[in-house]
Design a protein around this motif. Structure first.
Motif, PDB file in Angstrom:
ATOM      1  N   LYS A  48      -7.902   7.134  -9.763  1.00  0.00           N
ATOM      2  CA  LYS A  48      -6.989   7.862  -8.880  1.00  0.00           C
ATOM      3  C   LYS A  48      -6.765   7.164  -7.540  1.00  0.00           C
ATOM      4  N   PRO A  49      -7.828   6.748  -6.835  1.00  0.00           N
ATOM      5  CA  PRO A  49      -7.561   6.025  -5.569  1.00  0.00           C
ATOM      6  C   PRO A  49      -6.851   4.697  -5.791  1.00  0.00           C
ATOM      7  N   LYS A  99       8.099  -0.462  -4.335  1.00  0.00           N
ATOM      8  CA  LYS A  99       9.132  -0.563  -5.359  1.00  0.00           C
ATOM      9  C   LYS A  99       9.961   0.703  -5.393  1.00  0.00           C
ATOM     10  N   GLY A 100      11.242   0.525  -5.724  1.00  0.00           N
ATOM     11  CA  GLY A 100      12.124   1.677  -5.799  1.00  0.00           C
ATOM     12  C   GLY A 100      12.443   2.274  -4.449  1.00  0.00           C
ATOM     13  N   ALA A 101      12.261   1.477  -3.390  1.00  0.00           N
ATOM     14  CA  ALA A 101      12.556   1.931  -2.014  1.00  0.00           C
ATOM     15  C   ALA A 101      11.772   3.191  -1.658  1.00  0.00           C
ATOM     16  N   LYS A 102      10.519   3.272  -2.141  1.00  0.00           N
ATOM     17  CA  LYS A 102       9.675   4.427  -1.853  1.00  0.00           C
ATOM     18  C   LYS A 102       8.534   4.016  -0.932  1.00  0.00           C
ATOM     19  N   TYR A 103       8.320   4.842   0.081  1.00  0.00           N
ATOM     20  CA  TYR A 103       7.232   4.584   1.020  1.00  0.00           C
ATOM     21  C   TYR A 103       5.926   5.182   0.495  1.00  0.00           C
ATOM     22  N   ARG A 104       4.830   4.557   0.873  1.00  0.00           N
ATOM     23  CA  ARG A 104       3.520   5.122   0.576  1.00  0.00           C
ATOM     24  C   ARG A 104       2.550   4.714   1.678  1.00  0.00           C
ATOM     25  N   ASN A 105       1.506   5.487   1.853  1.00  0.00           N
ATOM     26  CA  ASN A 105       0.456   5.172   2.811  1.00  0.00           C
ATOM     27  C   ASN A 105      -0.669   4.436   2.100  1.00  0.00           C
ATOM     28  N   VAL A 106      -1.131   3.346   2.699  1.00  0.00           N
ATOM     29  CA  VAL A 106      -2.236   2.587   2.110  1.00  0.00           C
ATOM     30  C   VAL A 106      -3.369   2.495   3.124  1.00  0.00           C
ATOM     31  N   ALA A 107      -4.575   2.431   2.601  1.00  0.00           N
ATOM     32  CA  ALA A 107      -5.758   2.287   3.443  1.00  0.00           C
ATOM     33  C   ALA A 107      -6.029   0.806   3.662  1.00  0.00           C
ATOM     34  N   VAL A 108      -6.142   0.410   4.934  1.00  0.00           N
ATOM     35  CA  VAL A 108      -6.341  -0.997   5.281  1.00  0.00           C
ATOM     36  C   VAL A 108      -7.634  -1.116   6.092  1.00  0.00           C
ATOM     37  N   PRO A 109      -8.541  -2.031   5.721  1.00  0.00           N
ATOM     38  CA  PRO A 109      -9.768  -2.194   6.510  1.00  0.00           C
ATOM     39  C   PRO A 109      -9.445  -2.646   7.920  1.00  0.00           C
ATOM     40  N   ASN A 110     -10.195  -2.117   8.867  1.00  0.00           N
ATOM     41  CA  ASN A 110      -9.916  -2.414  10.272  1.00  0.00           C
ATOM     42  C   ASN A 110     -10.033  -3.902  10.594  1.00  0.00           C
ATOM     43  N   TRP A 111     -10.932  -4.600   9.899  1.00  0.00           N
ATOM     44  CA  TRP A 111     -11.067  -6.027  10.187  1.00  0.00           C
ATOM     45  C   TRP A 111      -9.772  -6.785   9.849  1.00  0.00           C
ATOM     46  N   LEU A 112      -9.049  -6.326   8.815  1.00  0.00           N
ATOM     47  CA  LEU A 112      -7.801  -6.997   8.444  1.00  0.00           C
ATOM     48  C   LEU A 112      -6.687  -6.650   9.442  1.00  0.00           C
ATOM     49  N   ILE A 113      -6.707  -5.424   9.947  1.00  0.00           N
ATOM     50  CA  ILE A 113      -5.732  -5.059  10.988  1.00  0.00           C
ATOM     51  C   ILE A 113      -5.976  -5.894  12.238  1.00  0.00           C
ATOM     52  N   GLN A 173      -3.232   3.662  -4.090  1.00  0.00           N
ATOM     53  CA  GLN A 173      -3.128   2.464  -3.270  1.00  0.00           C
ATOM     54  C   GLN A 173      -2.076   1.491  -3.823  1.00  0.00           C
ATOM     55  N   LEU A 174      -2.026   1.337  -5.145  1.00  0.00           N
ATOM     56  CA  LEU A 174      -1.072   0.404  -5.745  1.00  0.00           C
ATOM     57  C   LEU A 174       0.344   0.954  -5.782  1.00  0.00           C
ATOM     58  N   GLY A 175       0.488   2.267  -5.674  1.00  0.00           N
ATOM     59  CA  GLY A 175       1.813   2.859  -5.693  1.00  0.00           C
ATOM     60  C   GLY A 175       2.370   3.076  -7.074  1.00  0.00           C
ATOM     61  N   HIS A 176       1.486   3.181  -8.087  1.00  0.00           N
ATOM     62  CA  HIS A 176       1.951   3.481  -9.439  1.00  0.00           C
ATOM     63  C   HIS A 176       2.404   4.931  -9.509  1.00  0.00           C
ATOM     64  N   ARG A 177       3.526   5.159 -10.138  1.00  0.00           N
ATOM     65  CA  ARG A 177       4.046   6.516 -10.245  1.00  0.00           C
ATOM     66  C   ARG A 177       3.172   7.374 -11.153  1.00  0.00           C
ATOM     67  N   TYR A 178       2.685   6.752 -12.232  1.00  0.00           N
ATOM     68  CA  TYR A 178       1.890   7.498 -13.205  1.00  0.00           C
ATOM     69  C   TYR A 178       0.479   6.921 -13.282  1.00  0.00           C
ATOM     70  N   LEU A 179      -0.503   7.802 -13.378  1.00  0.00           N
ATOM     71  CA  LEU A 179      -1.887   7.369 -13.538  1.00  0.00           C
ATOM     72  C   LEU A 179      -2.053   6.577 -14.826  1.00  0.00           C
TER      73      LEU A 179
END
Length: 420
Positions: free
Chosen positions: A374-375, A252-266, A379-385
């Motif tokens: 925090k994790p 959202k908001g055209a912002k990139y983020r890194n997410v952890a993806v399980p290898n089985w799903l990749i 992962q969800l990309g929320h700006r604020y905790l």
């Protein structure tokens, strides 16, 4: 001017270009003030936001026309009456009353519209209102009695307040998740036996096991979604299926983020690209780079083309009904004041994102993490905790049995990945 304002999308356009105009109906006369405001929004807002604002202002102008209100002299009392009218309105799309959130967003749009109108000179300022109220001339009597306060930031108290509650969060139980996934498609191990497609299940798994939004997977007018190019050079260890790799997504908001993806799903996604997707795009000279496309069995005009989020929502609802994940609701029949009881899907695709958050919370707690939010936030990309905690805290506080179910049914069983 007619008795209704309608929104017209000019064409497919870039984010920085105006694409929505408002016309009176049936005269098709351009409403310059409203269209000009929507055009200004195009400079800094997404197309989705422009569209939502355009429809909100169209509803407001239609209300003013019907009520005989001069929109240039509308006041706080008129906005309050508009809110009451919305509270009694029924959505043409769902047949259900408008939610408090929808009402609030439409009223907020009207306030922003009039603040801009004051700045650009077509709406009376607060000084104009004060002057009119101080005038004793008979010509201003109606204005004095009904126009006590202009529409600006000072009237935000008129907007109905709504807060998230545990009823807004509808994660799936482990059993319901397994059932839904089975109705969306076979696991990779079973796909070759029955010949069914995996695509719809894979989309659901990216939401349930990674926490992505649907738009971050299939894309929309503001988001490319996942791309096949992201997986062509992605290195991961297929011998450690339950380790995680990093994938970069546009949120959202055209912002990139890194997410952890399980290898089985990749691995599952790469196999989809090499088989099912490759077959779907084989006939296309310049195929799309988007990951999720229509099946090879689709019509010639859609085969291999990107699917829309709305179309996936339709497929998801169908799977919910087949899995008996239903709710009985009363909705208004079209063009009638009568209600009828219908079976509706109990869940939406976004509930899988909620499922990920709740599942991760209990898993982190089981691992002894005293700060599990925090994790989840990252992962969800929320700006604020605070957003993460306020969204889920009330739910996990009263749903400890969900955690017990999760411990009883391992993630391996949920995902349908063999233990070996």
């Amino acid at each position: 001017m007619g008795q209704e304002l309608r929104v017209h999308q000019v064409s497919k356009h870039k984010k920085s270009e105006p694409g929505f105009l408002l016309f009176s109906w049936p005269s098709m006369q351009l409403h310059e003030d409203a269209s000009r405001w929507i055009a200004r929004l195009a400079r800094t807002n997404s197309q989705r936001h422009q569209r939502n604002m355009a429809y909100a202002i169209a509803y407001w102008h239609t209300y003013c026309l019907t009520a005989g209100i001069d929109y240039r002299r509308a006041c706080a009392d008129d906005l309050s009456d508009f809110g009451d009218a919305l509270a009694e309105a029924v959505s043409e799309k769902t047949g259900r009353p408008l939610s408090a959130g929808t009402i609030s967003k439409r009223m907020e749009a009207v306030i922003a519209y009039y603040i801009a109108g004051e700045d650009h000179g077509w709406y009376l300022t607060a000084l104009d209102f004060a002057h009119a109220l101080a005038t004793n001339s008979k010509s201003d009597t109606a204005f004095q009695t009904t126009h006590a306060q202009p529409i600006n930031d000072s009237v935000r108290h008129l907007i109905p307040r709504y807060e998230r509650s545990e009823t807004d969060i509808r994660p799936l139980s482990p059993e319901a998740l397994v059932s839904l996934l089975e109705h969306l498609g076979p696991s990779e191990e079973e796909s070759g036996k029955c010949g069914h497609f995996q695509r719809d299940r894979i989309v659901a798994e990216w939401m349930a096991y990674v926490g992505l939004r649907l738009s971050e997977i299939v894309g929309d007018e503001d988001n490319q979604g996942l791309s096949v190019h992201q997986f062509s050079t992605l290195n991961f260890d297929p011998n450690h299926l339950f380790d995680h790799s990093i994938v970069r997504v546009l949120g959202k908001g055209a912002k990139y983020r890194n997410v952890a993806v399980p290898n089985w799903l990749i691995l599952r996604t790469k196999n989809y690209i090499a088989t099912e997707r490759a077959s779907a795009v084989a006939h296309i000279k310049h195929p799309t780079s988007k990951l999720i496309v229509a099946h090879r069995t689709a019509g010639n005009s859609t085969r291999g083309k990107p699917i829309t989020g709305r179309w996936y929502e339709h497929l998801f609802a169908k799977a919910c009904l087949e899995a008996k994940l239903i709710a009985i609701e009363e909705i208004h029949a079209a063009n009638s004041n009568q209600k009828r009881r219908v079976e509706m899907a109990r869940h939406s695709p976004h509930d899988l994102r909620h499922t990920y958050a709740v599942m991760t919370y209990f898993a982190e707690r089981e691992l002894g993490n005293l700060e599990p939010w925090k994790p989840i936030q990252a992962q969800l990309g929320h700006r604020y905790l605070r957003t993460t905690i306020e969204t889920y805290l009330s739910y996990v506080s009263v749903m400890n049995e969900w955690g017990r179910d999760l411990r009883r049914m391992s993630v391996r069983e949920l995902a349908g990945v063999p233990l070996a």
